[in-house]
Write a protein that holds these residues in place. Structure first.
Motif, PDB file in Angstrom:
ATOM      1  N   LEU A 181       7.515   9.641  -1.409  1.00  0.00           N
ATOM      2  CA  LEU A 181       8.543  10.487  -2.016  1.00  0.00           C
ATOM      3  C   LEU A 181       7.930  11.500  -2.973  1.00  0.00           C
ATOM      4  O   LEU A 181       8.602  12.447  -3.394  1.00  0.00           O
ATOM      5  CB  LEU A 181       9.565   9.620  -2.770  1.00  0.00           C
ATOM      6  N   THR A 182       6.657  11.305  -3.341  1.00  0.00           N
ATOM      7  CA  THR A 182       5.961  12.241  -4.238  1.00  0.00           C
ATOM      8  C   THR A 182       4.690  12.736  -3.565  1.00  0.00           C
ATOM      9  O   THR A 182       4.192  12.127  -2.620  1.00  0.00           O
ATOM     10  CB  THR A 182       5.604  11.557  -5.575  1.00  0.00           C
ATOM     11  N   GLU A 183       4.136  13.815  -4.074  1.00  0.00           N
ATOM     12  CA  GLU A 183       2.936  14.419  -3.489  1.00  0.00           C
ATOM     13  C   GLU A 183       1.703  13.562  -3.785  1.00  0.00           C
ATOM     14  O   GLU A 183       1.585  12.963  -4.858  1.00  0.00           O
ATOM     15  CB  GLU A 183       2.740  15.824  -4.054  1.00  0.00           C
ATOM     16  N   ASP A 184       0.778  13.507  -2.836  1.00  0.00           N
ATOM     17  CA  ASP A 184      -0.478  12.796  -3.018  1.00  0.00           C
ATOM     18  C   ASP A 184      -1.280  13.478  -4.133  1.00  0.00           C
ATOM     19  O   ASP A 184      -1.634  14.652  -4.021  1.00  0.00           O
ATOM     20  CB  ASP A 184      -1.283  12.820  -1.715  1.00  0.00           C
ATOM     21  N   PRO A 185      -1.564  12.761  -5.231  1.00  0.00           N
ATOM     22  CA  PRO A 185      -2.268  13.395  -6.359  1.00  0.00           C
ATOM     23  C   PRO A 185      -3.675  13.868  -6.020  1.00  0.00           C
ATOM     24  O   PRO A 185      -4.230  14.721  -6.716  1.00  0.00           O
ATOM     25  CB  PRO A 185      -2.281  12.290  -7.422  1.00  0.00           C
ATOM     26  N   TRP A 186      -4.283  13.325  -4.948  1.00  0.00           N
ATOM     27  CA  TRP A 186      -5.646  13.728  -4.596  1.00  0.00           C
ATOM     28  C   TRP A 186      -5.708  15.156  -4.057  1.00  0.00           C
ATOM     29  O   TRP A 186      -6.791  15.741  -3.988  1.00  0.00           O
ATOM     30  CB  TRP A 186      -6.237  12.764  -3.580  1.00  0.00           C
ATOM     31  N   THR A 187      -4.566  15.713  -3.656  1.00  0.00           N
ATOM     32  CA  THR A 187      -4.578  17.068  -3.113  1.00  0.00           C
ATOM     33  C   THR A 187      -4.952  18.095  -4.176  1.00  0.00           C
ATOM     34  O   THR A 187      -5.463  19.171  -3.857  1.00  0.00           O
ATOM     35  CB  THR A 187      -3.196  17.412  -2.526  1.00  0.00           C
ATOM     36  N   THR A 188      -4.710  17.797  -5.431  1.00  0.00           N
ATOM     37  CA  THR A 188      -5.029  18.729  -6.516  1.00  0.00           C
ATOM     38  C   THR A 188      -6.064  18.150  -7.480  1.00  0.00           C
ATOM     39  O   THR A 188      -6.272  18.690  -8.565  1.00  0.00           O
ATOM     40  CB  THR A 188      -3.752  19.091  -7.304  1.00  0.00           C
ATOM     41  N   THR A 194       0.811  -1.214   0.000  1.00  0.00           N
ATOM     42  CA  THR A 194       0.000   0.000   0.000  1.00  0.00           C
ATOM     43  C   THR A 194       0.846   1.267   0.000  1.00  0.00           C
ATOM     44  O   THR A 194       0.330   2.356  -0.251  1.00  0.00           O
ATOM     45  CB  THR A 194      -0.946   0.020   1.211  1.00  0.00           C
ATOM     46  N   ASP A 195       2.148   1.118   0.297  1.00  0.00           N
ATOM     47  CA  ASP A 195       3.035   2.278   0.335  1.00  0.00           C
ATOM     48  C   ASP A 195       3.997   2.317  -0.840  1.00  0.00           C
ATOM     49  O   ASP A 195       4.931   3.111  -0.863  1.00  0.00           O
ATOM     50  CB  ASP A 195       3.837   2.286   1.646  1.00  0.00           C
ATOM     51  N   ILE A 196       3.762   1.447  -1.830  1.00  0.00           N
ATOM     52  CA  ILE A 196       4.628   1.436  -3.008  1.00  0.00           C
ATOM     53  C   ILE A 196       4.259   2.564  -3.962  1.00  0.00           C
ATOM     54  O   ILE A 196       5.124   3.276  -4.474  1.00  0.00           O
ATOM     55  CB  ILE A 196       4.531   0.072  -3.728  1.00  0.00           C
ATOM     56  N   SER A 197       2.965   2.731  -4.203  1.00  0.00           N
ATOM     57  CA  SER A 197       2.526   3.717  -5.188  1.00  0.00           C
ATOM     58  C   SER A 197       1.188   4.298  -4.777  1.00  0.00           C
ATOM     59  O   SER A 197       0.394   3.648  -4.085  1.00  0.00           O
ATOM     60  CB  SER A 197       2.409   3.063  -6.575  1.00  0.00           C
ATOM     61  N   TRP A 198       0.931   5.536  -5.198  1.00  0.00           N
ATOM     62  CA  TRP A 198      -0.387   6.133  -4.989  1.00  0.00           C
ATOM     63  C   TRP A 198      -1.421   5.408  -5.848  1.00  0.00           C
ATOM     64  O   TRP A 198      -2.620   5.463  -5.575  1.00  0.00           O
ATOM     65  CB  TRP A 198      -0.363   7.611  -5.350  1.00  0.00           C
ATOM     66  N   GLY A 199      -0.939   4.747  -6.887  1.00  0.00           N
ATOM     67  CA  GLY A 199      -1.836   4.016  -7.781  1.00  0.00           C
ATOM     68  C   GLY A 199      -2.043   2.582  -7.345  1.00  0.00           C
ATOM     69  O   GLY A 199      -1.665   2.158  -6.250  1.00  0.00           O
ATOM     70  N   ARG A 200      -2.639   1.807  -8.248  1.00  0.00           N
ATOM     71  CA  ARG A 200      -2.978   0.403  -7.982  1.00  0.00           C
ATOM     72  C   ARG A 200      -1.781  -0.492  -8.282  1.00  0.00           C
ATOM     73  O   ARG A 200      -1.162  -0.388  -9.351  1.00  0.00           O
ATOM     74  CB  ARG A 200      -4.172   0.002  -8.853  1.00  0.00           C
ATOM     75  N   VAL A 201      -1.432  -1.382  -7.335  1.00  0.00           N
ATOM     76  CA  VAL A 201      -0.356  -2.358  -7.520  1.00  0.00           C
ATOM     77  C   VAL A 201      -0.940  -3.742  -7.256  1.00  0.00           C
ATOM     78  O   VAL A 201      -1.357  -4.049  -6.143  1.00  0.00           O
ATOM     79  CB  VAL A 201       0.829  -2.097  -6.574  1.00  0.00           C
ATOM     80  N   LYS A 202      -0.999  -4.574  -8.275  1.00  0.00           N
ATOM     81  CA  LYS A 202      -1.548  -5.917  -8.110  1.00  0.00           C
ATOM     82  C   LYS A 202      -0.593  -6.810  -7.329  1.00  0.00           C
ATOM     83  O   LYS A 202      -0.999  -7.527  -6.428  1.00  0.00           O
ATOM     84  CB  LYS A 202      -1.849  -6.537  -9.479  1.00  0.00           C
ATOM     85  N   HIS A 203       0.689  -6.769  -7.709  1.00  0.00           N
ATOM     86  CA  HIS A 203       1.696  -7.570  -7.020  1.00  0.00           C
ATOM     87  C   HIS A 203       3.036  -6.846  -7.131  1.00  0.00           C
ATOM     88  O   HIS A 203       3.391  -6.346  -8.201  1.00  0.00           O
ATOM     89  CB  HIS A 203       1.802  -8.972  -7.637  1.00  0.00           C
TER      90      HIS A 203
END
Length: 595
Positions: A295-302, A254-263
């Motif tokens: 390491l990157t900004e949460d895209p939901w903020t904008t 859950t902390d790898i990417s702001w997006g969806r990671v299957k595996h």
């Protein structure tokens, strides 16, 4: 130990030395010079008898090189001899030059050739064993090349052949053992036996020491919020274990990417160098939680600014469920297209009927809630709603033509426009026919004409009628069948309450059981059969309720009345013939009444 100087040689040397002494001048034998000369002679004498033990390693200098041997001066009365092959390199070239200093081992004294047989290779092995002993005693290291795989591990060249167990090759089990072959590495000596030429190595001990040193340094350096670089050590379905330098941290999925990671294996491989942020740290338990998306900004903020309501977006279908499709707008932001928002006209049972994973689609933003990380999308809104213009295109009363797309118990569905079907209810198929099932008259694919009866935009209903293509025959039935008129028809149905008589196609009248005869009739089927032709009198007509009342009894009563009136008008009989005629007519009437 054997000695390389024989007794006869000693005797010969003694005589020569004595003769030399006898030839000395008298002045040379004075007290001072005599002592020095005797000491020098004795040194020469002892040097000539210098002995070398077999197996001893000495240093010598190359004095000549020929095709078979290399001669080496080791300070003995005779030169040492080494076979030329010991100086060949891997390419077959001779690596020996006059004047080179070499370490050699004394092998034996060759009496026939009167030379000392030496070995450069054996001297090197002896030196290697000395280094092995020193490394073992002082807990040092040795360097070697992994030659090949053997049972249980590897064969290693450290000057002599040694064995590296597989369990001692690395900190973790090695997946591809062949990758180790040919590598030059350093090792610890676990144990050795010189007599048996047995040496056991360990690379793991060095790695463990290095890891412990790195672990100490890492624990002193790391802290929450710090960005560090690590190596992917292991991959599981729930995350990635990262070696930070002797300390392992967990990068949860859950902390790898702001997006969806299957595996995680889709993004990482064991051995990858990755940059992560330390989210939490427990030094006592040595537990470290890592994050990469931080390491990157949460895209939901904008998100509200980038995807306002009513804006049009293009995204990729990343997942399908029974209730809709998830669309990735960018990494970390997904929106849902509900099945109800996929088509204006079609009833979508499952999103897979419309879209597939990986497909790019256009949609309209219907609603956005950044706090809940939700975006509602609509795919049908990209195109105009056909129900907005259908009533203008096909106003009520318009005749349309289309193919039957489906047949049900309650009617026919006819294709109008793309995605819009009109329904002809079973009651609107015929004015006069009693339709049990539409499939008895029509089949799928038939081309039919119908009249637009009604359009309900809110309920998305388009009503059609086939029977409305023709005038309703009941509207003029009163003109064709006046009350009191005598008609003839065919029995189509017999019930307990009466008999149905077809007057014309689709037009039926009912002779109620009470209108069949003056006598009481319990069951009309006792008097009539299907397809019987009978005559009756029209008693009443109700066009709105589509009913015609008929009577057989009234028709017979009228006949009797007419006959009675006729007889009464004749007056009294003037002859016997008149009386006879009157009697016959009366009998006829009585017979009709009996029937």
């Amino acid at each position: 130990m054997e000695q390389f100087v024989e007794n006869n040689e000693t005797e010969q040397l003694d005589q020569n030395d004595l003769s030399d002494t006898a030839e000395a001048e008298p002045g040379d034998l004075d007290s001072g010079n005599t002592d020095d000369s005797m000491e020098s002679l004795m040194d020469m004498y002892e040097e000539s008898f210098k002995r070398f033990a077999e197996g001893e390693v000495v240093t010598g200098k190359i004095i000549s090189v020929d095709k078979d041997y290399v001669l080496v001066d080791i300070g003995y009365k005779s030169e040492g001899q080494i076979r030329i092959n010991e100086f060949r390199d891997e390419d077959g070239q001779i690596r020996a030059e006059v004047g080179d200093t070499v370490e050699v081992m004394v092998e034996w004294w060759d009496e026939d050739e009167e030379v000392v047989v030496l070995s450069k290779e054996k001297a090197a092995k002896i030196k290697v064993w000395d280094e092995i002993k020193k490394a073992y005693d002082e807990d040092g290291i040795v360097e070697g090349v992994i030659l090949n795989r053997v049972k249980g591990g590897f064969s290693v060249d450290i000057g002599v052949q040694a064995f590296l167990p597989g369990s001692q090759a690395d900190l973790r089990p090695i997946k591809n053992l062949d990758e180790m072959v040919g590598q030059t590495l350093t090792f610890k000596i676990l144990k050795y036996n010189r007599k048996r030429s047995n040496i056991v190595l360990s690379r793991r001990m060095i790695l463990e020491h290095e890891r412990e040193a790195a672990r100490t340094a890492t624990l002193e350096a790391i802290e929450e919020g710090k960005v560090v670089t690590g190596v992917v050590k292991n991959i599981t379905e729930y995350g990635v274990f990262v070696d930070l330098g002797g300390v392992d941290g967990l990068l949860h999925i859950t902390d790898i990417s702001w997006g969806r990671v299957k595996h995680p294996s889709e993004l990482f491989s064991v051995g990858d160098d990755i940059k992560v942020k330390i989210l939490s740290l427990d030094l006592e338990k040595e537990r470290v939680s890592l994050g990469m998306k931080q390491l990157t900004e949460d895209p939901w903020t904008t998100a509200s600014e980038k995807y306002p309501v009513d804006s049009r977006i293009t995204g990729k279908v990343v997942s399908l469920t029974d209730y809709g499709a998830f669309i990735e707008l960018e990494e970390g932001i997904e929106g849902l297209i509900h099945v109800s928002e996929m088509s204006w006209t079609r009833k979508i049972r499952h999103p897979s009927k419309v879209v597939s994973v990986g497909e790019e689609v256009d949609a309209i933003v219907l609603d956005i809630k950044p706090d809940n990380r939700r975006i509602s999308l609509g795919m049908k809104q990209v195109a105009p709603n056909p129900w907005d213009v259908i009533s203008e295109k096909y106003p009520v009363g318009t005749t349309i033509e289309g193919k039957i797309k489906n047949i049900t118990d309650f009617g026919l569905f006819i294709g109008i426009d793309e995605g819009i079907d009109g329904l002809v209810h079973i009651s609107d198929i015929s004015w006069t026919k009693r339709v049990k099932h539409p499939g008895d008259i029509y089949k799928k694919g038939d081309l039919v004409q119908a009249v637009v009866l009604d359009i309900e935009k809110e309920n998305e209903r388009f009503s059609l009628g086939i029977k409305q293509m023709q005038p309703d025959p009941w509207q003029t039935v009163a003109e064709r069948y006046e009350v009191g008129k005598e008609i003839t028809g065919t029995v189509t149905n017999i019930t307990d309450f009466g008999v149905f008589v077809e007057l014309e196609e689709g037009i039926e009248g009912l002779v109620h059981v009470s209108e069949i005869s003056k006598e009481k009739i319990k069951n009309p089927s006792e008097k009539f059969n299907i397809d019987d032709v009978l005559t009756a009198k029209v008693m009443n007509i109700n066009s709105e309720e589509r009913r015609i009342g008929l009577s057989i009894k009234r028709l017979e009563e009228d006949d009797q009345t007419i006959l009675s009136d006729y007889i009464n008008k004749m007056g009294p009989a003037t002859s016997t013939f008149g009386e006879i005629l009157r009697e016959n007519l009366q009998e006829k009437l009585n017979e009709d009444d009996d029937e």
